[in-house]
Write a protein that holds these residues in place. Sequence first.
Motif, PDB file in Angstrom:
ATOM      1  N   CYS A 115       0.701  -1.343   0.039  1.00 27.40           N
ATOM      2  CA  CYS A 115       0.055   0.173  -0.027  1.00 27.40           C
ATOM      3  C   CYS A 115       0.874   1.188  -0.201  1.00 27.40           C
ATOM      4  CB  CYS A 115      -0.726  -0.037   1.176  1.00 27.40           C
ATOM      5  SG  CYS A 115      -1.825   1.548   1.511  1.00 27.40           S
ATOM      6  N   PHE A 116       0.609   2.165  -0.864  1.00 26.77           N
ATOM      7  CA  PHE A 116       1.149   3.518  -1.028  1.00 26.77           C
ATOM      8  C   PHE A 116       0.281   4.649  -0.875  1.00 26.77           C
ATOM      9  CE2 PHE A 116       4.110   0.850  -3.112  1.00 26.77           C
ATOM     10  CZ  PHE A 116       5.403   1.094  -2.584  1.00 26.77           C
ATOM     11  N   THR A 117      -0.845   4.316  -0.144  1.00 31.84           N
ATOM     12  CA  THR A 117      -2.075   5.243  -0.219  1.00 31.84           C
ATOM     13  C   THR A 117      -1.494   6.280   0.743  1.00 31.84           C
ATOM     14  OG1 THR A 117      -3.679   3.649  -0.606  1.00 31.84           O
ATOM     15  CG2 THR A 117      -4.673   5.419   0.510  1.00 31.84           C
ATOM     16  N   ALA A 118      -1.940   7.545   0.383  1.00 31.06           N
ATOM     17  CA  ALA A 118      -1.545   8.825   1.198  1.00 31.06           C
ATOM     18  C   ALA A 118      -2.899   9.466   1.706  1.00 31.06           C
ATOM     19  CB  ALA A 118      -0.672   9.923   0.491  1.00 31.06           C
ATOM     20  N   LYS A 119      -3.941   9.370   1.050  1.00 31.85           N
ATOM     21  CA  LYS A 119      -5.329   9.818   1.173  1.00 31.85           C
ATOM     22  C   LYS A 119      -6.253   8.752   1.114  1.00 31.85           C
ATOM     23  CE  LYS A 119      -4.428  14.649   0.020  1.00 31.85           C
ATOM     24  NZ  LYS A 119      -4.949  15.864  -0.705  1.00 31.85           N
ATOM     25  N   PRO A 120      -7.448   8.454   2.046  1.00 30.96           N
ATOM     26  CA  PRO A 120      -8.002   7.391   2.044  1.00 30.96           C
ATOM     27  C   PRO A 120      -9.025   7.220   0.834  1.00 30.96           C
ATOM     28  CG  PRO A 120      -8.220   8.755   4.191  1.00 30.96           C
ATOM     29  CD  PRO A 120      -7.391   9.435   3.244  1.00 30.96           C
ATOM     30  N   ASN A 121      -9.501   8.307   0.150  1.00 33.43           N
ATOM     31  CA  ASN A 121     -10.208   8.454  -1.061  1.00 33.43           C
ATOM     32  C   ASN A 121      -9.461   8.109  -2.223  1.00 33.43           C
ATOM     33  OD1 ASN A 121      -8.878  10.728  -1.194  1.00 33.43           O
ATOM     34  ND2 ASN A 121     -10.769  12.174  -1.755  1.00 33.43           N
ATOM     35  N   SER A 122      -8.137   7.997  -2.239  1.00 33.98           N
ATOM     36  CA  SER A 122      -7.470   7.587  -3.405  1.00 33.98           C
ATOM     37  C   SER A 122      -6.524   6.490  -3.070  1.00 33.98           C
ATOM     38  CB  SER A 122      -6.583   9.171  -4.010  1.00 33.98           C
ATOM     39  OG  SER A 122      -6.036   8.558  -5.177  1.00 33.98           O
ATOM     40  N   GLN A 123      -6.782   5.278  -3.154  1.00 39.03           N
ATOM     41  CA  GLN A 123      -6.057   4.011  -3.042  1.00 39.03           C
ATOM     42  C   GLN A 123      -5.079   3.807  -4.049  1.00 39.03           C
ATOM     43  OE1 GLN A 123      -6.971   2.069   0.043  1.00 39.03           O
ATOM     44  NE2 GLN A 123      -7.479   4.046   0.435  1.00 39.03           N
ATOM     45  N   VAL A 124      -3.722   3.531  -3.572  1.00 38.76           N
ATOM     46  CA  VAL A 124      -2.498   3.304  -4.503  1.00 38.76           C
ATOM     47  C   VAL A 124      -1.861   2.087  -3.972  1.00 38.76           C
ATOM     48  CG1 VAL A 124      -0.564   4.237  -5.715  1.00 38.76           C
ATOM     49  CG2 VAL A 124      -2.596   5.759  -5.077  1.00 38.76           C
ATOM     50  N   TYR A 125      -1.810   0.942  -4.814  1.00 40.82           N
ATOM     51  CA  TYR A 125      -1.177  -0.268  -4.351  1.00 40.82           C
ATOM     52  C   TYR A 125      -0.081  -0.589  -5.533  1.00 40.82           C
ATOM     53  CZ  TYR A 125      -4.612  -0.635  -0.809  1.00 40.82           C
ATOM     54  OH  TYR A 125      -5.500  -0.339   0.388  1.00 40.82           O
ATOM     55  N   SER A 126       1.026  -1.155  -5.150  1.00 38.07           N
ATOM     56  CA  SER A 126       1.854  -1.799  -6.104  1.00 38.07           C
ATOM     57  C   SER A 126       1.154  -3.141  -6.133  1.00 38.07           C
ATOM     58  CB  SER A 126       3.395  -1.759  -5.719  1.00 38.07           C
ATOM     59  OG  SER A 126       3.490  -2.575  -4.575  1.00 38.07           O
ATOM     60  N   GLY A 127       1.404  -4.022  -7.349  1.00 36.38           N
ATOM     61  CA  GLY A 127       1.068  -5.170  -7.377  1.00 36.38           C
ATOM     62  C   GLY A 127       1.456  -5.874  -8.622  1.00 36.38           C
ATOM     63  N   SER A 128       0.389  -6.880  -9.245  1.00 33.97           N
ATOM     64  CA  SER A 128       0.830  -7.606 -10.486  1.00 33.97           C
ATOM     65  C   SER A 128      -0.369  -7.872 -11.165  1.00 33.97           C
ATOM     66  CB  SER A 128       1.846  -8.855 -10.292  1.00 33.97           C
ATOM     67  OG  SER A 128       1.088  -9.728  -9.160  1.00 33.97           O
ATOM     68  N   TRP A 129      -0.277  -8.033 -12.358  1.00 28.87           N
ATOM     69  CA  TRP A 129      -1.503  -8.549 -13.209  1.00 28.87           C
ATOM     70  C   TRP A 129      -0.899  -9.555 -14.061  1.00 28.87           C
ATOM     71  CZ3 TRP A 129      -4.650  -4.975 -17.333  1.00 28.87           C
ATOM     72  CH2 TRP A 129      -5.770  -5.753 -17.702  1.00 28.87           C
ATOM     73  N   ALA A 130      -1.125 -10.783 -14.073  1.00 30.20           N
ATOM     74  CA  ALA A 130      -0.603 -11.631 -14.734  1.00 30.20           C
ATOM     75  C   ALA A 130       0.808 -11.582 -14.489  1.00 30.20           C
ATOM     76  CB  ALA A 130      -0.806 -11.854 -16.080  1.00 30.20           C
ATOM     77  N   ASP A 131       1.709 -11.304 -15.503  1.00 33.11           N
ATOM     78  CA  ASP A 131       3.280 -11.390 -15.195  1.00 33.11           C
ATOM     79  C   ASP A 131       3.633 -10.120 -15.588  1.00 33.11           C
ATOM     80  OD1 ASP A 131       2.395 -11.039 -17.912  1.00 33.11           O
ATOM     81  OD2 ASP A 131       4.034 -12.164 -18.719  1.00 33.11           O
ATOM     82  N   LEU A 132       2.670  -8.933 -15.225  1.00 34.10           N
ATOM     83  CA  LEU A 132       3.217  -7.628 -15.501  1.00 34.10           C
ATOM     84  C   LEU A 132       3.284  -6.831 -13.996  1.00 34.10           C
ATOM     85  CD1 LEU A 132       1.127  -6.443 -18.252  1.00 34.10           C
ATOM     86  CD2 LEU A 132       3.404  -6.972 -18.314  1.00 34.10           C
ATOM     87  N   ASP A 133       4.197  -6.231 -13.853  1.00 36.54           N
ATOM     88  CA  ASP A 133       4.418  -5.406 -12.628  1.00 36.54           C
ATOM     89  C   ASP A 133       3.403  -4.279 -12.728  1.00 36.54           C
ATOM     90  OD1 ASP A 133       5.954  -7.292 -11.220  1.00 36.54           O
ATOM     91  OD2 ASP A 133       7.875  -6.497 -11.825  1.00 36.54           O
TER      92      ASP A 133
END
Length: 413
Positions: free
Chosen positions: A89-107
């Motif tokens: 989680c890299f969220t700085a404000k509750p109404n705008s959620q930001v995450y690192s993650g993966s989609w299939a084989d893509l970062d």
Amino acid sequence: MARAPVPWGVLRKPLYVQARILHMKYLFFSWLAVFVGSWIVYVEYSSYTELCRGHDCKNYICDRYRKGVIDGSACSSLCEKDTLYLGKCFTAKPNSQVYSGSWADLDAVIKCQLDDERTAAFHTPPKGTSVETFREMIYNHLKAKVGDQADLSDLATQVLSIADANRDGHISLPEARSTWALLQLNEFLLALVLQDREHTPKLLGFCGDLYIMEKIPYTPLYGITLPWILEVWIPTGLRRRMDQWFTPSWPHKAKISIGLLELVEDVFHGNFGSFLMCDVSAGTFGYNERHDFKVIDARYIVPENSFQESIRQQRCDNDEDCVYGADCVTSCDLTKHRCTTDTARPNLAKACEALKDYILRGVPSDVREELEKQLYACIALKGNTEQMEIEHSLILNNLKTLLWKKISHTKDS
């Protein structure tokens, strides 16, 4: 007469008392450290659980997807196949959620909105809306955002192309509603406007107003990421010096800086009007393995036209009430108690302010004096002078030329 020997216990007693006192002090400070540490952990955990609500975001999006309200290229992966993973989680404000993650084989970086206006966004366009009507809605929305620009029709066509997420040649109502929700976001709009440039990450997919962007490997623009437990104890001054220690080599910094200057150039009277950069801090930018500059948070890069419409409605009692983001400041008209529309500083002055310490550290001696001169002239630019556009272009070109000239003969360019 010989003295009687002093009993060993008499000598030993004070030493025993001192040891006991030291032991008590040790226990006191140990418990104090445990208490303070536990309190910090509790506060940080509470902040994390309050800020990071990715589970709520996923549940909301997937509920709307299963009900047929929204659709998009990432919906199946998120809600059925579980191949879209929300990680750190890299969220700085509750109404705008930001995450690192993966989609299939893509970062990837996954972004999702949580606010009161969200449900209403998924009700537009209404059922029965034709594609031509939807195109007209998109065109009028873009016009309201960026003004009456010559290439708006082409931009509206690009939006329709993105809306057809499954590439079947047909835009369904759920796809149209997802696209409309995304169009309300400054970051999505900027990605559209600059999609033929290399300064913004690629849009990989979306589901409703949750969208997936290309992950930029090096963020922020400079500095080092530390565990939060260390951040608490490091003084601000030392933290700033540490950030300057952990930067690329100077030729690489020069290339990255040129990228920021090119972004300023792109959003200043570009093909789709002017944009204001309202947060020009290191945390909003990054770069890739080739040291190409990238925007990683474009929420506060806003169309000047819509900024002016919004700020003039804002009530104020002093200039401090007329601030958007961290860097877009206007003045308060005390006769009307409304904010004026002219920003105090242009984008270029704010960019040079952000670059000053970054690019001057380690600069070769033969360009230091000239680079300092150009940077301070840049920082002094004002947003409301008659000659601002001429000065803006001159200083921008001088800075780019100076940096390119120094690194053009190296492999770093």
